[in-house]
Design an enzyme around this catalytic site. Structure first.
Site, PDB file in Angstrom:
ATOM      1  N   LYS A  42       0.880  -1.180   0.000  1.00  0.00           N
ATOM      2  CA  LYS A  42       0.000   0.000   0.000  1.00  0.00           C
ATOM      3  C   LYS A  42       0.911   1.221   0.000  1.00  0.00           C
ATOM      4  O   LYS A  42       1.435   1.628   1.036  1.00  0.00           O
ATOM      5  CB  LYS A  42      -0.871  -0.020   1.255  1.00  0.00           C
ATOM      6  CG  LYS A  42      -2.233   0.645   1.121  1.00  0.00           C
ATOM      7  CD  LYS A  42      -2.208   2.112   0.748  1.00  0.00           C
ATOM      8  CE  LYS A  42      -2.006   3.021   1.931  1.00  0.00           C
ATOM      9  NZ  LYS A  42      -1.826   4.434   1.520  1.00  0.00           N
ATOM     10  N   GLY A  82       6.264   4.955   8.712  1.00  0.00           N
ATOM     11  CA  GLY A  82       5.440   6.171   8.645  1.00  0.00           C
ATOM     12  C   GLY A  82       5.457   6.872   9.979  1.00  0.00           C
ATOM     13  O   GLY A  82       6.432   6.767  10.736  1.00  0.00           O
ATOM     14  N   GLU A 110       8.473   1.142  11.737  1.00  0.00           N
ATOM     15  CA  GLU A 110       9.526   2.174  11.782  1.00  0.00           C
ATOM     16  C   GLU A 110       8.801   3.496  11.751  1.00  0.00           C
ATOM     17  O   GLU A 110       8.093   3.787  10.790  1.00  0.00           O
ATOM     18  CB  GLU A 110      10.489   2.007  10.602  1.00  0.00           C
ATOM     19  CG  GLU A 110      11.807   2.754  10.812  1.00  0.00           C
ATOM     20  CD  GLU A 110      11.807   4.131  10.200  1.00  0.00           C
ATOM     21  OE1 GLU A 110      11.275   5.078  10.842  1.00  0.00           O
ATOM     22  OE2 GLU A 110      12.333   4.274   9.084  1.00  0.00           O
ATOM     23  N   CYS A 141      13.472  10.001   7.618  1.00  0.00           N
ATOM     24  CA  CYS A 141      13.166   9.659   9.020  1.00  0.00           C
ATOM     25  C   CYS A 141      14.403   9.765   9.896  1.00  0.00           C
ATOM     26  O   CYS A 141      14.300  10.046  11.080  1.00  0.00           O
ATOM     27  CB  CYS A 141      12.518   8.289   9.112  1.00  0.00           C
ATOM     28  SG  CYS A 141      13.297   7.058   8.111  1.00  0.00           S
ATOM     29  N   GLU A 175       8.872  15.365  15.283  1.00  0.00           N
ATOM     30  CA  GLU A 175       9.441  15.112  13.960  1.00  0.00           C
ATOM     31  C   GLU A 175       8.753  16.055  12.976  1.00  0.00           C
ATOM     32  O   GLU A 175       7.529  16.028  12.843  1.00  0.00           O
ATOM     33  CB  GLU A 175       9.201  13.659  13.551  1.00  0.00           C
ATOM     34  CG  GLU A 175       9.860  13.335  12.237  1.00  0.00           C
ATOM     35  CD  GLU A 175       9.703  11.883  11.832  1.00  0.00           C
ATOM     36  OE1 GLU A 175       8.595  11.346  11.967  1.00  0.00           O
ATOM     37  OE2 GLU A 175      10.693  11.299  11.364  1.00  0.00           O
TER      38      GLU A 175
HETATM   39  P1  ADP Z   1       3.121  10.727   6.951  1.00  0.00           P
HETATM   40  O1  ADP Z   1       2.792  11.680   8.046  1.00  0.00           O
HETATM   41  O2  ADP Z   1       4.561  10.583   6.678  1.00  0.00           O
HETATM   42  O3  ADP Z   1       2.277  10.872   5.730  1.00  0.00           O
HETATM   43  P2  ADP Z   1       1.570   8.486   7.740  1.00  0.00           P
HETATM   44  O4  ADP Z   1       1.872   7.602   8.886  1.00  0.00           O
HETATM   45  O5  ADP Z   1       0.343   9.327   7.798  1.00  0.00           O
HETATM   46  O6  ADP Z   1       2.885   9.318   7.553  1.00  0.00           O
HETATM   47  O7  ADP Z   1       1.513   7.648   6.393  1.00  0.00           O
HETATM   48  C1  ADP Z   1       2.368   6.573   6.104  1.00  0.00           C
HETATM   49  C2  ADP Z   1       1.558   5.492   5.421  1.00  0.00           C
HETATM   50  O8  ADP Z   1       0.525   5.087   6.319  1.00  0.00           O
HETATM   51  C3  ADP Z   1       0.860   5.946   4.144  1.00  0.00           C
HETATM   52  O9  ADP Z   1       0.881   4.887   3.207  1.00  0.00           O
HETATM   53  C4  ADP Z   1      -0.551   6.221   4.603  1.00  0.00           C
HETATM   54  O10 ADP Z   1      -1.518   6.077   3.573  1.00  0.00           O
HETATM   55  C5  ADP Z   1      -0.726   5.138   5.648  1.00  0.00           C
HETATM   56  N1  ADP Z   1      -1.778   5.406   6.626  1.00  0.00           N
HETATM   57  C6  ADP Z   1      -2.207   6.617   7.078  1.00  0.00           C
HETATM   58  N2  ADP Z   1      -3.230   6.462   7.941  1.00  0.00           N
HETATM   59  C7  ADP Z   1      -3.454   5.131   8.065  1.00  0.00           C
HETATM   60  C8  ADP Z   1      -4.370   4.321   8.821  1.00  0.00           C
HETATM   61  N3  ADP Z   1      -5.300   4.865   9.611  1.00  0.00           N
HETATM   62  N4  ADP Z   1      -4.271   2.979   8.691  1.00  0.00           N
HETATM   63  C9  ADP Z   1      -3.351   2.415   7.909  1.00  0.00           C
HETATM   64  N5  ADP Z   1      -2.482   3.116   7.155  1.00  0.00           N
HETATM   65  C10 ADP Z   1      -2.522   4.453   7.223  1.00  0.00           C
END
Ligand code: ADP
Length: 500
Positions: free
Chosen positions: A194, A247, A270, A305, A404
């Protein structure tokens, strides 16, 4: 600084000549629109224009992708293929990726604003290296025999877990994806990727090339879409054996919750950092330190990161370091990422730019001294460009020193003596990376031992390689990417007792 690009690039022509946009999910070897028919817009941070409308996946699309991955895994077309054959096919895939270097680099540059010279080299090379390295390991890693004695032969063998799901962010879309899919697929798993909503295009093309290289359809599926929809559905799925995630911290914790509430799938996380450079009194020449700090701050516009965004400096070297940082950071000038000479592109999205400038505004309000930067530039381009920004005399408990930021924003914090330097380095909820600068050997070694982080560099920063593990402690997560240790993340051990 100019308010427009110095030499406008006809990016639409460049795209037409070298890129194909694939915008649907990639499920069982086929591009497949969302069951709901929904899409979302992918906006280029280079100029704020819509690049493509991408399929927005949800539970139905995730179900199809996981079913394809499960059936492919159970069929054995990949999971039970001999290690040598898997190795050969992974090598072919790496070669194909390499031969599409310009196209993949261009996709990444357009989608997240990475300088084209970095995207086509470092990022594509990172994918190829990961694939080749894990492919190489396949016929060199052996099982074990337990020392039981005459009574039995007890073997310890490693087996793939089954169906892996990987949720990755937008800052290094290709490399971070490859650090998951390369070891996972090498050992025989099927995987559902994803990508972040800001960066689907390169992953979709890489998946297409996998099938062209001979990876069986269904071994690598890609579901695009929003985190709260496609990402959540994948994390909650009852037939995923492990979820691996890079993320933000809050989403990492949500994924752990989803895993616990669904089938108790294994989780690897991570979740970023607020990594310190600790510059001791005995640090070597500060122009070298400053140059490396500026690199760790500005490469990828600070959206890394492990970016070293907290500089702790011995008071006796403070003023000199600030002067050197001014010089070193001024060399990083935001530019059109499609300019081959560009080394610093925009922030990856408007939302992220607003987040970063929010941190800057609040830091100014809370009394941190702005040394340089802090402003948006190249406004007429329509893109999301920000100058390198340095704050001095920051207090370590303030938001700017604890959160961050994911942008080129640095805080400098002076300290007195070894103990205070190490104490401040550890005064963060994160523990991803750190650096120690000292020409005093025992000081460097002692500090590297006392700082709680998954990665410590001494007298350098941000050197990485596939041969050693990378990952965090504390809120930065658990589990490791890279190195042979990553193979264990995607395998389970089986003990077999053969009675004699
Ligand atoms: P960033 O702030 O760097 O965008 P995120 O943690 O929001 O980091 O996003 C990292 C990944 O996690 C992306 O692929 C995003 O679509 C996914 N993501 C965001 N929210 C959710 C959620 N509620 N459940 C699963 N995946 C998510």
């Amino acid at each position: 600084m100019n308010s427009t690009f110095s030499e406008p690039v006809d990016w639409s022509a460049a795209v037409a000549h070298s890129c194909t946009f694939k915008t649907s999910h990639f499920i069982h070897g086929e591009f497949t629109p969302s069951l709901s028919g929904k899409t979302f817009a992918s906006v280029s941070p280079r100029d704020g224009r819509v690049l493509a409308h991408i399929a927005a996946g949800d539970t139905g699309d995730v179900d199809r992708a996981v079913l394809s991955a499960r059936q492919t895994f159970e069929s054995g077309v990949w999971s039970r293929r001999s290690p040598r054959e898997r190795k050969r096919i992974l090598f072919d895939w790496a070669d194909l990726i390499l031969s599409h270097r310009e196209e993949l680099g261009m996709l990444e540059s357009l989608e997240v604003g990475k300088p084209i010279s970095h995207a086509t080299t470092n990022d594509v090379n990172g994918v190829v290296d990961a694939l080749r390295w894990y492919a190489e390991s396949l016929d060199k890693v052996y099982g074990e025999v337990a020392p039981i004695g005459e009574e039995a032969l007890v073997t310890i063998t490693s087996e793939p877990l089954g169906v892996i799901a990987a949720i990755v962010p937008w800052n290094y879309p290709m490399i971070l994806a490859a650090l998951k899919f390369a070891p996972a697929m090498a050992v025989g798993n099927s995987i559902v990727m994803k990508p972040a909503e800001q960066s689907s295009l390169s992953m979709l093309r890489i998946a297409e090339l996998a099938v062209e290289a001979g990876i069986p359809a269904g071994t690598l599926n890609v579901v695009c879409g929003l985190g709260a929809e496609a990402g959540a559905a994948l994390s909650q799925h009852m037939d995923v054996d492990k979820i691996v995630f890079t993320g933000s911290g809050p989403v990492g914790r949500l994924i752990q919750k989803y895993a616990a509430e669904s089938n108790g799938k294994a989780v690897q996380i991570e979740a970023g950092g607020k990594s310190p450079h600790v510059v001791f009194e005995h640090a070597g020449p500060l122009d070298i330190v400053a140059e490396r700090v500026a690199f760790s701050l500005c490469y990828n516009s600070g959206q890394t990161c492990s970016a070293g965004t907290r500089v702790l400096v011995a008071r006796s070297r403070h003023e000199e370091l600030i002067e050197q940082l001014r010089k070193a950071c001024s060399a990083w000038i935001p530019q059109d990422p499609l300019d081959p000479l560009s080394t610093m592109g925009p922030i990856a999205s408007e939302l992220q730019l607003e987040r970063v400038t929010g941190f800057i505004d609040r830091a100014i309000d809370s009394g941190s001294e702005l040394v340089m930067g802090g402003k948006r530039v190249l406004l007429d381009s329509g893109g999301f460009y920000l100058e390198p920004t340095v704050f001095d005399n920051v207090q370590n408990h303030l938001e700017i020193a604890q959160e961050e930021i994911f942008g080129p924003v640095l805080c400098v914090i002076p300290f007195e003596g070894f103990d205070e330097g190490v104490r401040l380095a550890n005064q963060t909820r994160y523990g991803l990376a750190a650096s120690v600068w000292s020409d005093n050997l025992s000081e460097g070694i002692r500090a590297s031992r006392e700082i709680r982080a998954g990665m410590v560099w001494v007298n350098t920063y941000q050197r990485s390689d596939i041969t050693f593990p990378f990952g965090g402690v504390k809120a930065s997560g658990h589990g490791r990417d890279r190195s042979l240790h990553a193979l264990a993340e995607y395998s389970s051990l089986k003990s077999t007792w053969l009675n004699l």
